[in-house]
Design a protein around this motif. Structure first.
Motif, mmCIF file in Angstrom:
data_model
loop_
_atom_site.group_PDB
_atom_site.id
_atom_site.type_symbol
_atom_site.label_atom_id
_atom_site.label_comp_id
_atom_site.label_asym_id
_atom_site.label_seq_id
_atom_site.Cartn_x
_atom_site.Cartn_y
_atom_site.Cartn_z
ATOM 1 N N UNK A 1 -4.521 -6.776 -10.723
ATOM 2 C CA UNK A 1 -3.473 -8.058 -10.765
ATOM 3 C C UNK A 1 -3.754 -9.054 -9.889
ATOM 4 N N UNK A 2 -4.963 -8.945 -9.134
ATOM 5 C CA UNK A 2 -5.590 -9.986 -8.238
ATOM 6 C C UNK A 2 -4.170 -10.442 -7.124
ATOM 7 N N UNK A 3 -3.819 -9.347 -6.651
ATOM 8 C CA UNK A 3 -2.728 -9.725 -5.585
ATOM 9 C C UNK A 3 -2.607 -8.657 -4.666
ATOM 10 N N UNK A 4 -1.986 -8.709 -3.656
ATOM 11 C CA UNK A 4 -1.606 -7.647 -2.592
ATOM 12 C C UNK A 4 -0.791 -6.666 -3.305
ATOM 13 N N UNK A 5 -1.014 -5.395 -3.076
ATOM 14 C CA UNK A 5 0.030 -4.554 -3.457
ATOM 15 C C UNK A 5 1.348 -4.457 -2.648
ATOM 16 N N UNK A 6 2.324 -3.998 -3.158
ATOM 17 C CA UNK A 6 3.652 -4.128 -2.279
ATOM 18 C C UNK A 6 3.157 -3.138 -0.889
ATOM 19 N N UNK A 7 3.993 -3.674 0.084
ATOM 20 C CA UNK A 7 3.762 -2.792 1.347
ATOM 21 C C UNK A 7 4.055 -1.620 1.454
ATOM 22 N N UNK A 8 5.000 -1.005 0.412
ATOM 23 C CA UNK A 8 5.073 0.491 0.404
ATOM 24 C C UNK A 8 4.329 1.361 0.064
#
Length: 265
Positions: free
Chosen positions: A118-125
């Motif tokens: 997704x070329x983004x950070x995963x959710x913090x969870x």
């Protein structure tokens, strides 16, 4: 004992020698070119330590990448080549520093995880939470690198630099970022391990092998032409690291084109 096991034993020996007298989390860096085996080594080190009751985790500098949106902003404001993740200047160094600060303070902290699909950070969870960590293996291709002398930036090292960075603005920005914020991040490293490739020329083949492995997992991959262009983003700093880091690293493993360990110093 195989050379690979010799390398793992050498790295573990380095940690075992220093850890008893080291207060707080011990940060071991593992760096080397794309495809050199640094991620595999980092995971093996952490797994061995955990098997002996030493709380250990791995953090990749890839997990500190700026989002695609943030990089597009950089590309618009500084240079179009910064839209491509990888080089210094495309990471959230502040996020890395906050992780180290929390670890040093003995606080529970979530380790960032970046989703390349997704070329983004995963959710913090989805970030693993750690506490009372004894060893953090910090791995990544440019971890521990220092900036090049400005005089080295003048001549392009490949077609990408010659055609798409003719005035040197991109490589100058990358080098400046490396010499500033990244050095603050790398200053937290307690011991440095470097996997020295025989030459940059092997990196394209190693990257191609990685893409074939990804394809086997059903993920989208780059073709050979795409890989040939992509690795040029890394050429300048990779070649500089092969020249410079062995003079500073605590342990340097020189490897051949098949990733066999030739020497450990």
């Amino acid at each position: 004992m195989s050379p690979e096991l010799d390398l793992l034993a050498a790295v573990l020996g380095l940690i075992d020698a220093r850890l008893p007298d080291h207060p707080g989390p011990f940060v071991l860096s593992v760096s080397g070119s794309q495809g050199s085996g640094k991620s595999t080594l980092a995971k093996a080190v952490a797994a061995d330590l955990r098997s002996r009751g030493v709380a250990s985790e791995v953090l990749s500098i890839d997990d500190l990448y700026l989002s695609s949106a943030a990089r597009r902003k950089l590309a618009a404001e500084v240079h179009p080549l910064l839209a491509t993740r990888g080089v210094p200047g495309t990471h959230d160094v502040g996020l890395g520093l906050s992780v180290f600060a929390a670890l040093d303070a003995g606080e529970p902290v979530r380790l960032p995880r970046f989703d390349k699909a997704s070329d983004d950070l995963r959710g913090q969870a989805e970030w693993p939470e750690v506490s009372a960590l004894r060893v953090l293996v910090f791995e990544g291709w440019c971890v521990g690198a220092g900036p090049q002398p400005d005089s080295s930036l003048t001549v392009p090292v490949n077609v990408l630099e010659a055609d798409e960075d003719p005035d040197g603005a991109w490589r100058s920005f990358v080098n400046t970022q490396l010499g500033l914020a990244y050095q603050e991040l790398f200053a937290r490293i307690d011991a440095q391990v470097f996997l020295a490739a025989p030459a940059f020329s092997v990196v394209k083949d190693w990257r191609l092998q990685q893409e074939l492995e990804i394809a086997g997992q059903g993920q989208a991959v780059m073709d050979e032409a795409g890989i040939a262009r992509f690795v040029q983003f890394y050429q300048r700093l990779t070649e500089w690291m092969i020249e410079d880091i062995p003079h500073r690293a605590d342990l340097t493993a020189r490897i051949d084109q098949n990733r066999r360990v030739l020497s450990i110093t």
